[in-house]
Design a protein around this motif. Structure first.
Motif, PDB file in Angstrom:
ATOM      1  N   UNK A 165     -40.819  -0.700  -3.751  1.00  0.00           N
ATOM      2  CA  UNK A 165     -40.019   0.193  -4.594  1.00  0.00           C
ATOM      3  C   UNK A 165     -40.867   1.070  -5.513  1.00  0.00           C
ATOM      4  N   UNK A 166     -40.326   2.245  -5.816  1.00  0.00           N
ATOM      5  CA  UNK A 166     -40.996   3.141  -6.756  1.00  0.00           C
ATOM      6  C   UNK A 166     -40.859   2.638  -8.190  1.00  0.00           C
ATOM      7  N   UNK A 167     -39.764   1.897  -8.455  1.00  0.00           N
ATOM      8  CA  UNK A 167     -39.532   1.344  -9.789  1.00  0.00           C
ATOM      9  C   UNK A 167     -39.154  -0.124  -9.693  1.00  0.00           C
ATOM     10  N   UNK A 219     -33.487 -11.963  -3.266  1.00  0.00           N
ATOM     11  CA  UNK A 219     -34.496 -11.380  -2.386  1.00  0.00           C
ATOM     12  C   UNK A 219     -35.727 -12.269  -2.330  1.00  0.00           C
ATOM     13  N   UNK A 220     -36.527 -12.072  -1.313  1.00  0.00           N
ATOM     14  CA  UNK A 220     -37.781 -12.815  -1.194  1.00  0.00           C
ATOM     15  C   UNK A 220     -38.932 -11.926  -1.656  1.00  0.00           C
ATOM     16  N   UNK A 221     -40.048 -12.565  -1.976  1.00  0.00           N
ATOM     17  CA  UNK A 221     -41.246 -11.812  -2.347  1.00  0.00           C
ATOM     18  C   UNK A 221     -41.621 -10.849  -1.222  1.00  0.00           C
ATOM     19  N   UNK A 222     -41.551 -11.359   0.011  1.00  0.00           N
ATOM     20  CA  UNK A 222     -41.943 -10.560   1.164  1.00  0.00           C
ATOM     21  C   UNK A 222     -41.032  -9.340   1.329  1.00  0.00           C
ATOM     22  N   UNK A 223     -39.748  -9.531   1.121  1.00  0.00           N
ATOM     23  CA  UNK A 223     -38.784  -8.442   1.244  1.00  0.00           C
ATOM     24  C   UNK A 223     -39.112  -7.322   0.260  1.00  0.00           C
ATOM     25  N   UNK A 224     -39.400  -7.700  -0.985  1.00  0.00           N
ATOM     26  CA  UNK A 224     -39.660  -6.709  -2.024  1.00  0.00           C
ATOM     27  C   UNK A 224     -40.985  -5.995  -1.775  1.00  0.00           C
ATOM     28  N   UNK A 225     -41.997  -6.747  -1.391  1.00  0.00           N
ATOM     29  CA  UNK A 225     -43.305  -6.141  -1.117  1.00  0.00           C
ATOM     30  C   UNK A 225     -43.200  -5.155   0.043  1.00  0.00           C
ATOM     31  N   UNK A 226     -42.439  -5.524   1.081  1.00  0.00           N
ATOM     32  CA  UNK A 226     -42.283  -4.635   2.229  1.00  0.00           C
ATOM     33  C   UNK A 226     -41.503  -3.376   1.833  1.00  0.00           C
ATOM     34  N   UNK A 227     -40.497  -3.529   0.972  1.00  0.00           N
ATOM     35  CA  UNK A 227     -39.690  -2.379   0.550  1.00  0.00           C
ATOM     36  C   UNK A 227     -40.487  -1.443  -0.347  1.00  0.00           C
ATOM     37  N   UNK A 286     -48.591   0.166  -9.384  1.00  0.00           N
ATOM     38  CA  UNK A 286     -49.744   1.074  -9.413  1.00  0.00           C
ATOM     39  C   UNK A 286     -49.484   2.317 -10.271  1.00  0.00           C
ATOM     40  N   UNK A 287     -48.239   2.768 -10.314  1.00  0.00           N
ATOM     41  CA  UNK A 287     -47.904   3.978 -11.065  1.00  0.00           C
ATOM     42  C   UNK A 287     -47.325   3.682 -12.449  1.00  0.00           C
ATOM     43  N   UNK A 288     -47.464   2.436 -12.886  1.00  0.00           N
ATOM     44  CA  UNK A 288     -46.954   2.030 -14.208  1.00  0.00           C
ATOM     45  C   UNK A 288     -45.466   2.336 -14.356  1.00  0.00           C
ATOM     46  N   UNK A 289     -44.707   1.999 -13.323  1.00  0.00           N
ATOM     47  CA  UNK A 289     -43.274   2.244 -13.325  1.00  0.00           C
ATOM     48  C   UNK A 289     -42.480   0.937 -13.254  1.00  0.00           C
ATOM     49  N   UNK A 290     -42.995  -0.063 -13.990  1.00  0.00           N
ATOM     50  CA  UNK A 290     -42.274  -1.311 -14.207  1.00  0.00           C
ATOM     51  C   UNK A 290     -41.627  -1.173 -15.582  1.00  0.00           C
ATOM     52  N   UNK A 319     -47.890 -12.666  -6.446  1.00  0.00           N
ATOM     53  CA  UNK A 319     -48.596 -12.539  -5.179  1.00  0.00           C
ATOM     54  C   UNK A 319     -48.132 -11.317  -4.390  1.00  0.00           C
ATOM     55  N   UNK A 320     -49.044 -10.391  -4.143  1.00  0.00           N
ATOM     56  CA  UNK A 320     -48.762  -9.212  -3.336  1.00  0.00           C
ATOM     57  C   UNK A 320     -48.150  -8.052  -4.094  1.00  0.00           C
ATOM     58  N   UNK A 321     -47.812  -8.250  -5.361  1.00  0.00           N
ATOM     59  CA  UNK A 321     -47.103  -7.211  -6.102  1.00  0.00           C
ATOM     60  C   UNK A 321     -48.038  -6.153  -6.702  1.00  0.00           C
ATOM     61  N   UNK A 322     -49.288  -6.449  -6.840  1.00  0.00           N
ATOM     62  CA  UNK A 322     -50.215  -5.492  -7.456  1.00  0.00           C
ATOM     63  C   UNK A 322     -50.293  -4.187  -6.672  1.00  0.00           C
ATOM     64  N   UNK A 323     -49.981  -4.239  -5.367  1.00  0.00           N
ATOM     65  CA  UNK A 323     -50.052  -3.043  -4.541  1.00  0.00           C
ATOM     66  C   UNK A 323     -48.775  -2.232  -4.496  1.00  0.00           C
ATOM     67  N   UNK A 324     -47.731  -2.695  -5.186  1.00  0.00           N
ATOM     68  CA  UNK A 324     -46.475  -1.951  -5.181  1.00  0.00           C
ATOM     69  C   UNK A 324     -46.649  -0.603  -5.878  1.00  0.00           C
TER      70      UNK A 324
END
Length: 311
Positions: A245-247, A235-243, A276-280, A267-272
């Motif tokens: 995910x909740x987790x 996957x690309x960074x852009x694909x994941x950011x657009x999707x 944001x919900x500490x679900x990494x 880059x761009x992942x802080x807004x996922x």
């Protein structure tokens, strides 16, 4: 799928598009006692393989098979395992490779049974010419595949009862875990990361099927809708950011030191939503890349993470 670091796994997939990547709690992963089960009459036949007597010098070139053998109480019969077999700790690790199996090196161990997950370098035929019995355990695509392999190893090694106990406990534990998964009107989404290169696994893979049982939706599925990536698209960074995910489940926490902080820094992942919900969620790389008894521990981590999200 034998033990692969996500980085090596991703690289292998890119070239060959192969099919199926916290401490384990006591349960289905706990090795069974070494006592023999009820007397098994030999010869024993599994598929096209027939053993005239109980094997006492088993060589395992599959980390998953190693875990299965020790779980069913056949550990004392294992004389050597490959360089990726990391569990249990007392497995007789050697420099044998499951990725580049060497006929002479394997034969040098004088095995009366060799267990493999991949027929690389036509190793099955080569060992066959030396009259060395081989049991092939391809990567599982379903839980039933895992149960079947454990059962067959039990038959071959003379541990039928212990194998039945292991699969029975796995089934019971998994049923209990899935029973506790909260029902939701809208499914939560996830991204399963095999490595920093952003290879993932779709719902058609073994690991993906486990997430499906927990009721999660895989963001990687559209990226391999035609199946050309054999279930493991990059996957690309852009694909994941657009999707969004909740987790985010990290199967590269050990090999590549990925964690919630490193993910947030991308880059761009802080807004996922996941960030944001500490679900990494950091997974154990080894457990997440195998299909043996410790599947229960992997599912427990996933279920526990999902249960924290209000239904």
């Amino acid at each position: 799928m034998s033990r692969r670091t996500p980085r090596l796994f991703a690289a292998t997939l890119a070239v060959a598009a192969l099919a199926l990547g916290a401490c384990a709690e006591k349960g289905a992963d706990q090795p069974a006692a070494g006592a023999s089960s009820a007397t098994v009459a030999y010869p024993v036949t599994v598929g096209s393989l027939t053993l005239d007597k109980r094997p006492e010098k088993i060589v395992s070139l599959s980390p998953t098979a190693t875990e299965m053998l020790f779980a069913i109480g056949a550990g004392p019969q294992v004389s050597a395992v490959d360089d990726q077999s990391s569990y249990p700790a007392d497995a007789p690790k050697s420099d044998l490779s499951g990725f580049q199996p060497n006929t002479e090196a394997i034969a040098g161990k004088s095995p009366d049974l060799v267990v493999l997950s991949d027929d690389r370098n036509k190793i099955v035929d080569q060992l066959g010419k030396l009259k060395i019995p081989v049991y092939l355990t391809p990567a599982a695509t379903t839980l039933d595949d895992s149960y079947r392999q454990i059962t067959e190893l039990g038959s071959l090694t003379g541990h039928v009862d212990q194998a039945a106990d292991v699969t029975g406990r796995m089934k019971d534990d998994i049923a209990k875990l899935l029973k506790d998964v909260p029902q939701r009107a809208e499914k939560l989404t996830y991204f399963h990361e095999l490595g920093p290169e952003l290879y993932s696994a779709t719902s058609k893979t073994f690991i993906g099927s486990l997430y499906s049982q927990v009721g999660l939706t895989n963001i990687a599925d559209p990226a391999d809708a035609d199946g050309k990536s054999a279930g493991y698209p990059q996957l690309s960074q852009e694909f994941i950011v657009k999707a969004n995910p909740d987790f985010v489940f990290l199967a590269d926490s050990k090999c590549c030191q990925q964690n919630a902080d490193s993910v947030k820094a991308r880059s761009g992942w802080a807004g996922l939503t996941a960030v944001k919900n500490n679900q990494v969620v950091a997974l154990d790389d080894d457990i997440a890349s195998r299909w043996g008894p410790r599947i229960v521990d992997l599912l427990r981590v996933i279920v526990d993470a999902v249960a924290k999200v209000p239904a």
